[in-house]
Design a protein around this motif. Structure first.
Motif, PDB file in Angstrom:
ATOM      1  N   SER A  94      83.063  15.391  28.023  1.00 24.16           N
ATOM      2  CA  SER A  94      82.873  16.110  26.756  1.00 24.16           C
ATOM      3  C   SER A  94      81.600  16.962  26.812  1.00 24.16           C
ATOM      4  O   SER A  94      81.550  18.059  26.242  1.00 24.16           O
ATOM      5  CB  SER A  94      82.850  15.149  25.561  1.00 24.16           C
ATOM      6  OG  SER A  94      81.708  14.340  25.614  1.00 24.16           O
ATOM      7  N   GLU A  95      80.596  16.479  27.533  1.00 25.66           N
ATOM      8  CA  GLU A  95      79.386  17.301  27.702  1.00 25.66           C
ATOM      9  C   GLU A  95      79.708  18.533  28.558  1.00 25.66           C
ATOM     10  O   GLU A  95      79.171  19.621  28.317  1.00 25.66           O
ATOM     11  CB  GLU A  95      78.262  16.497  28.369  1.00 25.66           C
ATOM     12  CG  GLU A  95      77.680  15.403  27.492  1.00 25.66           C
ATOM     13  CD  GLU A  95      76.934  15.919  26.272  1.00 25.66           C
ATOM     14  OE1 GLU A  95      75.720  16.120  26.366  1.00 25.66           O
ATOM     15  OE2 GLU A  95      77.583  16.134  25.225  1.00 25.66           O
TER      16      GLU A  95
ATOM     17  N   ASP B 155      63.195  22.137  22.162  1.00 26.21           N
ATOM     18  CA  ASP B 155      63.232  22.556  23.561  1.00 26.21           C
ATOM     19  C   ASP B 155      63.385  21.313  24.442  1.00 26.21           C
ATOM     20  O   ASP B 155      63.454  20.187  23.934  1.00 26.21           O
ATOM     21  CB  ASP B 155      62.006  23.390  23.941  1.00 26.21           C
ATOM     22  CG  ASP B 155      60.704  22.621  23.761  1.00 26.21           C
ATOM     23  OD1 ASP B 155      60.709  21.383  23.966  1.00 26.21           O
ATOM     24  OD2 ASP B 155      59.682  23.248  23.402  1.00 26.21           O
ATOM     25  N   ALA B 156      63.419  21.511  25.741  1.00 28.06           N
ATOM     26  CA  ALA B 156      63.721  20.408  26.665  1.00 28.06           C
ATOM     27  C   ALA B 156      62.672  19.303  26.600  1.00 28.06           C
ATOM     28  O   ALA B 156      62.955  18.155  26.948  1.00 28.06           O
ATOM     29  CB  ALA B 156      63.829  20.943  28.091  1.00 28.06           C
ATOM     30  N   ASP B 157      61.457  19.634  26.157  1.00 22.52           N
ATOM     31  CA  ASP B 157      60.400  18.618  26.072  1.00 22.52           C
ATOM     32  C   ASP B 157      60.388  17.888  24.734  1.00 22.52           C
ATOM     33  O   ASP B 157      59.629  16.935  24.549  1.00 22.52           O
ATOM     34  CB  ASP B 157      59.026  19.266  26.285  1.00 22.52           C
ATOM     35  CG  ASP B 157      58.851  19.735  27.712  1.00 22.52           C
ATOM     36  OD1 ASP B 157      59.452  19.096  28.608  1.00 22.52           O
ATOM     37  OD2 ASP B 157      58.146  20.731  27.935  1.00 22.52           O
TER      38      ASP B 157
ATOM     39  N   LYS C 264      72.496  24.493  22.829  1.00 19.96           N
ATOM     40  CA  LYS C 264      71.768  25.604  23.452  1.00 19.96           C
ATOM     41  C   LYS C 264      70.942  25.124  24.661  1.00 19.96           C
ATOM     42  O   LYS C 264      70.704  25.884  25.595  1.00 19.96           O
ATOM     43  CB  LYS C 264      70.888  26.320  22.433  1.00 19.96           C
ATOM     44  CG  LYS C 264      69.757  25.515  21.838  1.00 19.96           C
ATOM     45  CD  LYS C 264      69.017  26.368  20.814  1.00 19.96           C
ATOM     46  CE  LYS C 264      67.878  25.610  20.158  1.00 19.96           C
ATOM     47  NZ  LYS C 264      67.238  26.398  19.106  1.00 19.96           N
ATOM     48  N   LEU C 265      70.547  23.841  24.641  1.00 18.40           N
ATOM     49  CA  LEU C 265      69.814  23.322  25.796  1.00 18.40           C
ATOM     50  C   LEU C 265      70.773  22.967  26.932  1.00 18.40           C
ATOM     51  O   LEU C 265      70.460  23.170  28.109  1.00 18.40           O
ATOM     52  CB  LEU C 265      68.987  22.091  25.390  1.00 18.40           C
ATOM     53  CG  LEU C 265      67.889  22.353  24.354  1.00 18.40           C
ATOM     54  CD1 LEU C 265      67.079  21.084  24.094  1.00 18.40           C
ATOM     55  CD2 LEU C 265      66.951  23.474  24.815  1.00 18.40           C
ATOM     56  N   LEU C 266      71.954  22.440  26.554  1.00 16.65           N
ATOM     57  CA  LEU C 266      72.971  22.168  27.581  1.00 16.65           C
ATOM     58  C   LEU C 266      73.313  23.444  28.345  1.00 16.65           C
ATOM     59  O   LEU C 266      73.439  23.446  29.571  1.00 16.65           O
ATOM     60  CB  LEU C 266      74.238  21.622  26.930  1.00 16.65           C
ATOM     61  CG  LEU C 266      74.280  20.134  26.579  1.00 16.65           C
ATOM     62  CD1 LEU C 266      75.553  19.840  25.798  1.00 16.65           C
ATOM     63  CD2 LEU C 266      74.214  19.268  27.826  1.00 16.65           C
TER      64      LEU C 266
ATOM     65  N   VAL D  83      69.908  21.848  30.712  1.00 16.15           N
ATOM     66  CA  VAL D  83      69.212  20.588  30.416  1.00 16.15           C
ATOM     67  C   VAL D  83      70.249  19.473  30.350  1.00 16.15           C
ATOM     68  O   VAL D  83      71.279  19.607  29.688  1.00 16.15           O
ATOM     69  CB  VAL D  83      68.447  20.691  29.074  1.00 16.15           C
ATOM     70  CG1 VAL D  83      67.782  19.357  28.731  1.00 16.15           C
ATOM     71  CG2 VAL D  83      67.424  21.822  29.137  1.00 16.15           C
ATOM     72  N   ARG D  84      70.014  18.369  31.039  1.00 18.74           N
ATOM     73  CA  ARG D  84      70.991  17.280  31.066  1.00 18.74           C
ATOM     74  C   ARG D  84      70.425  15.963  30.540  1.00 18.74           C
ATOM     75  O   ARG D  84      71.154  14.986  30.426  1.00 18.74           O
ATOM     76  CB  ARG D  84      71.531  17.083  32.493  1.00 18.74           C
ATOM     77  CG  ARG D  84      72.459  18.214  32.939  1.00 18.74           C
ATOM     78  CD  ARG D  84      73.752  18.222  32.118  1.00 18.74           C
ATOM     79  NE  ARG D  84      74.645  19.305  32.503  1.00 18.74           N
ATOM     80  CZ  ARG D  84      74.652  20.507  31.926  1.00 18.74           C
ATOM     81  NH1 ARG D  84      73.799  20.781  30.929  1.00 18.74           N
ATOM     82  NH2 ARG D  84      75.501  21.439  32.312  1.00 18.74           N
ATOM     83  N   ASP D  85      69.137  15.906  30.276  1.00 21.43           N
ATOM     84  CA  ASP D  85      68.580  14.680  29.706  1.00 21.43           C
ATOM     85  C   ASP D  85      67.340  15.032  28.903  1.00 21.43           C
ATOM     86  O   ASP D  85      66.635  16.003  29.212  1.00 21.43           O
ATOM     87  CB  ASP D  85      68.235  13.664  30.821  1.00 21.43           C
ATOM     88  CG  ASP D  85      68.006  12.247  30.291  1.00 21.43           C
ATOM     89  OD1 ASP D  85      68.286  11.991  29.098  1.00 21.43           O
ATOM     90  OD2 ASP D  85      67.553  11.396  31.078  1.00 21.43           O
ATOM     91  N   MET D  86      67.119  14.281  27.858  1.00 21.11           N
ATOM     92  CA  MET D  86      65.915  14.415  27.033  1.00 21.11           C
ATOM     93  C   MET D  86      65.546  13.015  26.552  1.00 21.11           C
ATOM     94  O   MET D  86      66.391  12.122  26.522  1.00 21.11           O
ATOM     95  CB  MET D  86      66.195  15.270  25.785  1.00 21.11           C
ATOM     96  CG  MET D  86      66.480  16.722  26.064  1.00 21.11           C
ATOM     97  SD  MET D  86      67.043  17.558  24.547  1.00 21.11           S
ATOM     98  CE  MET D  86      65.534  17.607  23.568  1.00 21.11           C
ATOM     99  N   VAL D  87      64.301  12.827  26.128  1.00 22.11           N
ATOM    100  CA  VAL D  87      63.933  11.549  25.529  1.00 22.11           C
ATOM    101  C   VAL D  87      64.539  11.488  24.132  1.00 22.11           C
ATOM    102  O   VAL D  87      64.402  12.418  23.329  1.00 22.11           O
ATOM    103  CB  VAL D  87      62.403  11.400  25.445  1.00 22.11           C
ATOM    104  CG1 VAL D  87      62.046  10.124  24.676  1.00 22.11           C
ATOM    105  CG2 VAL D  87      61.800  11.353  26.850  1.00 22.11           C
ATOM    106  N   ARG D  88      65.241  10.388  23.890  1.00 23.49           N
ATOM    107  CA  ARG D  88      65.853  10.165  22.585  1.00 23.49           C
ATOM    108  C   ARG D  88      65.427   8.789  22.080  1.00 23.49           C
ATOM    109  O   ARG D  88      65.363   7.849  22.865  1.00 23.49           O
ATOM    110  CB  ARG D  88      67.383  10.260  22.711  1.00 23.49           C
ATOM    111  CG  ARG D  88      67.847  11.693  22.926  1.00 23.49           C
ATOM    112  CD  ARG D  88      69.210  11.771  23.578  1.00 23.49           C
ATOM    113  NE  ARG D  88      69.146  11.691  25.028  1.00 23.49           N
ATOM    114  CZ  ARG D  88      70.213  11.698  25.814  1.00 23.49           C
ATOM    115  NH1 ARG D  88      71.417  11.768  25.290  1.00 23.49           N
ATOM    116  NH2 ARG D  88      70.078  11.631  27.131  1.00 23.49           N
ATOM    117  N   ILE D  89      65.146   8.692  20.797  1.00 18.68           N
ATOM    118  CA  ILE D  89      64.642   7.445  20.210  1.00 18.68           C
ATOM    119  C   ILE D  89      65.468   7.128  18.970  1.00 18.68           C
ATOM    120  O   ILE D  89      65.705   8.011  18.132  1.00 18.68           O
ATOM    121  CB  ILE D  89      63.148   7.585  19.827  1.00 18.68           C
ATOM    122  CG1 ILE D  89      62.324   7.865  21.087  1.00 18.68           C
ATOM    123  CG2 ILE D  89      62.641   6.335  19.118  1.00 18.68           C
ATOM    124  CD1 ILE D  89      60.852   8.123  20.818  1.00 18.68           C
ATOM    125  N   CYS D  90      65.890   5.856  18.854  1.00 13.13           N
ATOM    126  CA  CYS D  90      66.786   5.514  17.747  1.00 13.13           C
ATOM    127  C   CYS D  90      66.688   4.018  17.439  1.00 13.13           C
ATOM    128  O   CYS D  90      66.365   3.216  18.314  1.00 13.13           O
ATOM    129  CB  CYS D  90      68.218   5.878  18.152  1.00 13.13           C
ATOM    130  SG  CYS D  90      69.465   5.583  16.886  1.00 13.13           S
TER     131      CYS D  90
END
Ligand code: FES
Length: 577
Positions: A173-174, A431-433, A460-462, A466-473
């Motif tokens: 799907s990505e 952005d990617a960061d 827009k980053l994909l 960009v394939r990974d970012m820090v995500r917090i949940c």
């Protein structure tokens, strides 16, 4: 098949409380249960087969056949098999999230085992929540219990390439969102995803919980991970039916062999196989039912010194069919035998380590030797800091190494709906960061702690690669997912955790090496939660959801209900005939 130690004393049967005697109640109990069994049926061990088969839980739909094999074994050993349908949770179908119902399934199974004349139980599970719920129930009732994991499905292929059930849904799907796969090809892959009966074939939550249940000692050693269509599963089910009768005769209840040592071994296994982070909440909840003092920090302390030896999706290459062919869990545990607690027992009455003598690795590409690990220190890291005072998890093996030390600007979403509404907005300032922060997804906030922490990246980053970012949940993540995802943040936002006070633009610092998760906001604790955030929390007015929201505990202690922690025991004294 390992025969239990015969020196243990035989005990009276719990079911005698229903069936023994000459009074009216015993008459009623016996008369209604005369269904063509042997004439001495009421003096034999009564074995419930807690069966989570359901057409709406496709991963468990084959368990009726497994139950038949268990029943044959029970009869052969002199017991009476009794089919006990239990609440079944199909991960892909159940709304709003299967985790909302785990405690309900556990409570229902617990009460039906207590309420009925059963002496022992075989627990049939497969899909993610079914084994944890049944183990929680059996631990609380504390009657002899053995798990038969329903097993993973066989490997499907698409365009000549193996498909990892679950994991490849995210990946494909990505690819569609990134424009590298057509929508038509994506839909075509659907019919190839599920090749056979059985649960997801990656090292997702179902596979993880089956293997962890074996390391815990609740599965006959060597059985977990057997593919669902494999004839050896039915053989093992038959043998388990025989074994549970012997457990009843020897009164080998969960409280007699599930100790801190068992959980130690489960954590070692979890790290060595690279298992799902969901195992943390489930093991904490099971331990809570047994009164075993297990903490979040035990997972880091015990697990981080364990090498990751299994190269399975979602982080690696292979699938469960390969894992079983390569030697399965015993082959993995044999490599880390010195890290196991030798006192950890199993349903056989013998220590887990005694079952690892003849367990070679048949394919070192799938299961690595100790000298050639995928990662020297696997496991799940437990982070703390001003953003997660009670802890948060990250699975380094599923993360991008360059993001494990990271500073980035928060982009905050108040709910999963808010996330979906804005993530692909071309004007979103990201952005990617950046660090994507999603809250309102904890046990209480959603409610039910859904698997949404691995947020899809902004389109827009994909498109920029960009394939990974820090995500917090404060929610969970599917065991089939991957990425640099910090999850299970506790306390959750809906319980007043500081995650609810973060604002877009705050700088977040992730430092996995030092186990820290902080936000650079000196005024953090003097802030008040925004109305937008608090209005996103669910406030159900009735039914299970109401009960759940009022009583659910945090992810850091297993997300059980406060009044379900501990043991109910098997005694039910009152009866109303
Ligand atoms: Fe049942 Fe994945 S959907 S195990």
């Amino acid at each position: 098949m390992v025969v239990p130690d015969r020196e243990e004393a035989s005990v009276g049967l719990r079911s005698e409380q229903w069936y023994a005697g000459e009074d009216r109640n015993a008459y009623i109990h016996r008369a209604w249960m005369r269904r063509g069994g042997p004439s001495d049926a009421f003096t034999r061990p009564q074995i419930a087969i807690a069966n989570s088969a359901s057409d709406l839980t496709p991963c468990n739909a084959h368990l009726d056949e497994v139950a038949g094999a268990v029943a044959n074994g029970v009869r052969e050993a002199g017991g009476i098999p009794l089919n006990l349908p239990v609440v079944s949770l199909g991960e892909t179908n159940v709304r709003p999230t299967a985790m909302l119902w785990r405690n309900m399934a556990a409570m229902a199974a617990e009460e039906m085992l207590r309420a009925n004349p059963v002496d022992g139980v075989v627990l049939l599970g497969g899909c993610d929540k079914t084994i944890p719920a049944l183990l929680m129930a059996a631990a609380s009732v504390d009657i002899p219990a053995v798990v038969v994991p329903g097993g993973p499905m066989l490997t499907g292929t698409f365009r000549g390439v193996p498909l990892g059930c679950g994991t490849d849904v995210w990946r494909l799907s990505e690819e569609v969102r990134a424009g590298t796969l057509s929508q038509e090809q994506f839909i075509r892959s659907e019919s190839a995803m599920i090749r056979s009966r059985g649960h997801c074939n990656t090292m997702g939550t179902a596979s993880t919980m089956a293997l962890v249940a074996e390391a815990l000692g609740t599965v006959v050693p060597g059985v977990a991970g057997t593919p669902a269509p494999d004839s050896r599963l039915l053989e093992a089910s038959h043998d388990t039916g025989r074994l549970v009768v012997e457990l009843v005769e020897r009164d080998r209840r969960p409280s007699t062999f599930l100790t801190k040592a068992s959980f130690h071994n489960a954590i070692v296994a979890l790290a060595a196989i690279g298992g799902s982070t969901n195992a943390v909440v489930h093991l904490l909840a099971i331990a809570g039912r047994l009164g075993v003092e297990l903490t979040l920090d035990d997972f880091d302390r015990i697990g981080s010194g364990v090498p990751l030896l299994v190269d399975l999706q979602p982080a690696g290459r292979f699938l469960m069919e390969d894992f079983h062919r390569a030697g399965g869990l015993p082959a993995v545990l044999r490599e880390v035998r010195d890290l196991l607690d030798p006192t950890g027992l199993t349903v056989t009455g013998r220590p887990l380590v005694d079952h690892l003598g003849d367990a070679p690795i048949w394919d070192p590409e799938v299961i690595r030797g100790r000298a050639d690990p995928i990662i020297t220190e696997g496991g799940i890291a437990v982070l703390r800091g001003n953003l997660a005072p009670a802890g948060a998890l990250v699975k380094p093996a599923a993360a991008s190494p360059h993001l494990l030390q990271h500073r980035g600007r928060a982009v905050v979403f108040d709910s999963i709906e808010d996330f979906h509404a804005r993530v692909d907005d071309p004007d979103l300032d990201v952005d990617a960061d950046s660090v994507l922060v999603l809250r309102g997804c904890g046990p209480r906030g959603y409610p039910g702690m859904p698997e949404v922490s691995n947020m899809p990246l902004p389109k827009k980053l994909l498109e920029r690669g960009v394939r990974d970012m820090v995500r917090i949940c404060d929610g969970r993540m599917s065991g089939t997912a991957y990425g640099t995802v910090v999850l299970h943040v506790a306390p959750e936002a809906a319980a007043g955790g500081p995650l609810g006070l973060v604002r877009t633009g705050d700088v977040i610092v992730l430092d996995v090496a030092n186990r820290r998760l902080d936000v650079e906001a000196p005024d953090l604790l003097s802030r008040t939660p925004s109305a937008a955030m608090t209005s996103a929390f669910a406030s159900p007015s009735r039914g299970w959801e109401r009960l759940y929201v009022d009583h659910v505990l945090g992810a850091d202690t297993g997300a059980d209900l406060d009044f379900l922690v501990g043991s109910s025991g098997s005694e039910v004294a009152r009866e109303s005939h």
